[in-house]
Design a protein around this motif. Structure first.
Motif, mmCIF file in Angstrom:
data_model
loop_
_atom_site.group_PDB
_atom_site.id
_atom_site.type_symbol
_atom_site.label_atom_id
_atom_site.label_comp_id
_atom_site.label_asym_id
_atom_site.label_seq_id
_atom_site.Cartn_x
_atom_site.Cartn_y
_atom_site.Cartn_z
ATOM 1 N N LEU A 267 -75.282 -15.183 -2.579
ATOM 2 C CA LEU A 267 -75.754 -14.849 -3.926
ATOM 3 C C LEU A 267 -75.271 -13.438 -4.243
ATOM 4 N N ILE B 17 -79.010 -19.250 -8.653
ATOM 5 C CA ILE B 17 -80.464 -19.099 -8.815
ATOM 6 C C ILE B 17 -81.034 -20.279 -9.590
ATOM 7 N N ILE C 39 -81.254 -23.319 -7.325
ATOM 8 C CA ILE C 39 -82.383 -23.219 -6.401
ATOM 9 C C ILE C 39 -83.695 -23.504 -7.129
ATOM 10 N N THR C 40 -83.806 -22.998 -8.358
ATOM 11 C CA THR C 40 -84.992 -23.236 -9.179
ATOM 12 C C THR C 40 -85.220 -24.733 -9.376
ATOM 13 N N SER D 46 -77.613 -12.430 0.398
ATOM 14 C CA SER D 46 -77.694 -11.877 -0.954
ATOM 15 C C SER D 46 -77.288 -10.410 -0.968
ATOM 16 N N MET E 144 -79.096 -8.457 -6.438
ATOM 17 C CA MET E 144 -79.549 -9.785 -6.863
ATOM 18 C C MET E 144 -80.973 -10.092 -6.397
ATOM 19 N N MET E 145 -81.511 -9.297 -5.487
ATOM 20 C CA MET E 145 -82.831 -9.586 -4.936
ATOM 21 C C MET E 145 -83.956 -9.572 -5.970
ATOM 22 N N LYS F 158 -83.859 -10.549 -8.967
ATOM 23 C CA LYS F 158 -83.746 -11.810 -9.702
ATOM 24 C C LYS F 158 -84.158 -12.998 -8.844
ATOM 25 N N LEU F 159 -84.068 -12.815 -7.531
ATOM 26 C CA LEU F 159 -84.417 -13.889 -6.595
ATOM 27 C C LEU F 159 -85.904 -13.889 -6.243
ATOM 28 N N LEU G 195 -88.362 -16.730 -6.736
ATOM 29 C CA LEU G 195 -88.158 -17.972 -5.986
ATOM 30 C C LEU G 195 -88.735 -17.896 -4.575
ATOM 31 N N MET H 23 -85.615 -17.078 2.548
ATOM 32 C CA MET H 23 -85.598 -15.893 1.700
ATOM 33 C C MET H 23 -84.823 -14.780 2.387
#
Length: 231
Positions: free
Chosen positions: A77, A100, A103-104, A115, A119-120, A122-123, A126, A136
């Motif tokens: 990611l 993302i 995954i959603t 990652s 980007m974390m 935004k993650l 999830l 994760m």
């Protein structure tokens, strides 16, 4: 009461002692590998820690010198502008906001998610999806990084993540039953050294309670802890 299969019963009959040396235990791993497929070799280590306390939690990674015999599907990611063509040739999945979104929607076709730090945030939403699956990304496990290329290379070489569960037990695979005993031994010692080096700061007194190994379909074999400490 669950019935023990004839195959497992025969395997258990080979265990005549409570604890074994490293060499003895690995010989038994070979002898008890009687399934019709190549079994994984697992370590199950009971530690004297209570993970509900922040200073007794354990989550990290190590590179097994001989790999673990498993081919992991890697996903990366990263922001759209940093995606390189060579990354696409090295991993199964790479993406940015599109990943993302997948995954959603429940599309999780990978075993390890790497990652980049930006980007974390935004993650984070999830976590409820990836957290229970152990997917994760985390700086402690080496899966949050700016050096994407090196991290991909390390996981391809046999880098694995591990953590203690809520009971303070670490479960991991460190090889296959078709590995040589010397290769299994080298990997096993790497596991022990990694656990020792990453001992949580909050641990008081004894750290290791028990150290067991087994193959996928065989009985647990306890290793003499003093044998590990002497190497």
């Amino acid at each position: 009461m669950k019935k023990i299969s004839k195959r497992l019963k025969q395997a258990k009959e080979l265990l005549i002692k409570k604890v074994y040396s490293i060499d003895e235990s690995l010989e038994l791993i070979k002898q008890t590998a009687t399934a019709k497929f190549i079994e994984s070799v697992e370590a199950h280590v009971c530690l004297n820690i209570d993970p509900k306390y922040a200073n007794q939690q354990l989550r990290t990674s190590l590179i097994l010198p001989k790999g673990n015999g498993k081919t992991s599907r890697l996903a990366v990611l990263i922001s759209e502008d940093k995606i390189k063509e060579e990354y696409k040739n090295q991993v199964e999945i790479i993406g940015s906001m599109d990943l993302i979104e997948k995954i959603t929607q429940g599309e999780i076709n990978f075993d390890i998610l790497i990652s980049s730090p930006e980007m974390m945030p935004k993650l984070a939403k999830l976590g409820r999806i990836l957290g229970p699956k152990g997917l994760m990304p985390s700086p402690k496990s080496g899966t949050v990084t700016d050096n994407i290329e090196l991290t991909i290379e390390e996981f391809k070489k046999g880098k694995i993540e591990y953590k203690a569960d809520k009971m303070g037990i670490v479960h991991l695979i460190f090889g296959k039953t078709n590995f040589s005993i010397s290769d299994l031994k080298e990997n096993l010692l790497s596991v022990y050294k990694s656990l020792e080096q990453n001992k949580p700061s909050g641990v008081k007194g004894k750290y290791f309670n028990n150290f067991y190994i087994c193959n996928s379909m065989g009985p647990s074999i306890e290793i003499n802890l003093s044998d590990l400490k002497d190497l």
